[in-house]
Design an enzyme around this catalytic site. Structure first.
Site, PDB file in Angstrom:
ATOM      1  N   SER A   1     -29.209-140.196 -61.773  1.00  0.00           N
ATOM      2  CA  SER A   1     -28.649-139.301 -62.723  1.00  0.00           C
ATOM      3  C   SER A   1     -29.224-139.985 -64.094  1.00  0.00           C
ATOM      4  CB  SER A   1     -27.173-139.210 -62.831  1.00  0.00           C
ATOM      5  OG  SER A   1     -26.839-138.840 -61.419  1.00  0.00           O
TER       6      SER A   1
HETATM    7  N1  SAH Z   1     -25.489-141.808 -58.166  1.00  0.00           N
HETATM    8  C1  SAH Z   1     -26.746-141.474 -57.516  1.00  0.00           C
HETATM    9  C2  SAH Z   1     -26.917-140.185 -57.457  1.00  0.00           C
HETATM   10  C3  SAH Z   1     -28.120-139.959 -56.509  1.00  0.00           C
HETATM   11  S1  SAH Z   1     -28.333-138.127 -56.223  1.00  0.00           S
HETATM   12  C4  SAH Z   1     -27.812-142.307 -58.302  1.00  0.00           C
HETATM   13  O1  SAH Z   1     -27.540-142.488 -59.472  1.00  0.00           O
HETATM   14  O2  SAH Z   1     -28.817-142.741 -57.802  1.00  0.00           O
HETATM   15  C5  SAH Z   1     -27.153-137.637 -54.889  1.00  0.00           C
HETATM   16  C6  SAH Z   1     -26.956-138.369 -53.872  1.00  0.00           C
HETATM   17  O3  SAH Z   1     -25.972-137.853 -53.013  1.00  0.00           O
HETATM   18  C7  SAH Z   1     -28.171-138.404 -52.842  1.00  0.00           C
HETATM   19  O4  SAH Z   1     -28.441-139.660 -52.541  1.00  0.00           O
HETATM   20  C8  SAH Z   1     -27.632-137.673 -51.654  1.00  0.00           C
HETATM   21  O5  SAH Z   1     -28.299-138.133 -50.449  1.00  0.00           O
HETATM   22  C9  SAH Z   1     -26.263-137.814 -51.622  1.00  0.00           C
HETATM   23  N2  SAH Z   1     -25.258-136.957 -51.038  1.00  0.00           N
HETATM   24  C10 SAH Z   1     -25.455-135.522 -50.902  1.00  0.00           C
HETATM   25  N3  SAH Z   1     -24.435-134.801 -50.237  1.00  0.00           N
HETATM   26  C11 SAH Z   1     -24.076-135.879 -49.754  1.00  0.00           C
HETATM   27  C12 SAH Z   1     -23.177-135.996 -48.908  1.00  0.00           C
HETATM   28  N4  SAH Z   1     -22.360-135.027 -48.089  1.00  0.00           N
HETATM   29  N5  SAH Z   1     -22.520-137.106 -48.152  1.00  0.00           N
HETATM   30  C13 SAH Z   1     -22.989-138.421 -48.990  1.00  0.00           C
HETATM   31  N6  SAH Z   1     -23.990-138.286 -49.766  1.00  0.00           N
HETATM   32  C14 SAH Z   1     -24.541-137.146 -50.133  1.00  0.00           C
END
Ligand code: SAH
Length: 209
Positions: free
Chosen positions: A60
């Protein structure tokens, strides 16, 4: 490019954009964001932009991390936090640095394994990880003082609301095409909901991969 000076510049920019919580600014100044992205993108890691982290996911934008964290800790730093979407682990590190006990769920195994290794290397090693679909939360460890999701569902998953302690806060991006940050507070009588910034997050998907 990844020096302390570049990081200071990012913090200055966050301040100019209205981030004012000294704890949030201080931990984001300390955490080396360049370690959380691929080496080829490290030179862009202190710009205020989202960057790809592989598997179609993104780290993000720093402003959004700061904003969500500010909303999450506005009543004081929560003791236990459930995070849905570990991704590269940057938001996880921010929460650990604030002193939270973090429970973090990720549905993409390779991303999770990389995040665990990275966080251990940086000594953010008090995190509880789970490889699962985070929409059902982590009932065995509930209730949580705070919940943060970094992937956007179209509606708040009821399981997550149920796992929020009374007095607790949840910060969650909501919506499909148009998303907004939503703050949910659980009170003794029910829940209160407030909408904030327009945002762009990857969707919360079901199942594991
Ligand atoms: N805070 C993280 C954001 C990553 S993007 C960062 O700064 O790197 C969002 C993440 O949510 C992804 O890794 C994706 O695989 C995960 N995600 C999406 N749906 C999900 C779910 N139902 N359960 C767990 N993780 C999920």
């Amino acid at each position: 490019m990844t020096s302390l000076r570049t990081r200071h510049r990012l913090i200055r920019r966050l301040r100019e954009q209205g981030i004012s919580d000294p704890q949030v600014l201080s931990v984001m100044e300390q955490i080396p964001r360049h370690i959380f992205v691929e080496e080829a993108l490290a030179h862009r890691s202190y710009e205020d932009i989202a960057l790809p982290i592989g598997h179609g996911q993104t780290i993000s934008q720093p402003y959004i991390v700061a904003r969500m964290t500010e909303l999450l800790i506005a009543d004081g730093v929560p003791h236990t936090v459930l995070e849905i979407g570990t991704g590269c682990g940057y938001q996880t590190a921010v929460l650990v640095a604030l002193g939270c006990q973090v429970y973090s769920i990720e549905r993409i195994r390779p991303l999770q394994l990389e995040a665990i290794e990275r966080l251990n290397t940086l000594h953010f090693d008090r995190v509880n990880f789970r490889y699962a679909d985070g929409a059902v939360g982590w009932p065995e460890r509930a209730p949580f003082d705070a919940i943060i999701t970094t992937a956007a569902p179209s509606q708040v998953p009821q399981a997550l609301v149920n796992e929020l302690a009374v007095g607790g806060r949840m910060v969650i991006p909501l919506g499909l095409d148009e998303q907004q940050l939503c703050l949910i507070r659980r009170t003794t009588t029910g829940i209160e909901q407030q909408m904030f910034d327009a945002v762009i997050f990857v969707p919360m998907l079901s199942g594991i991969r």
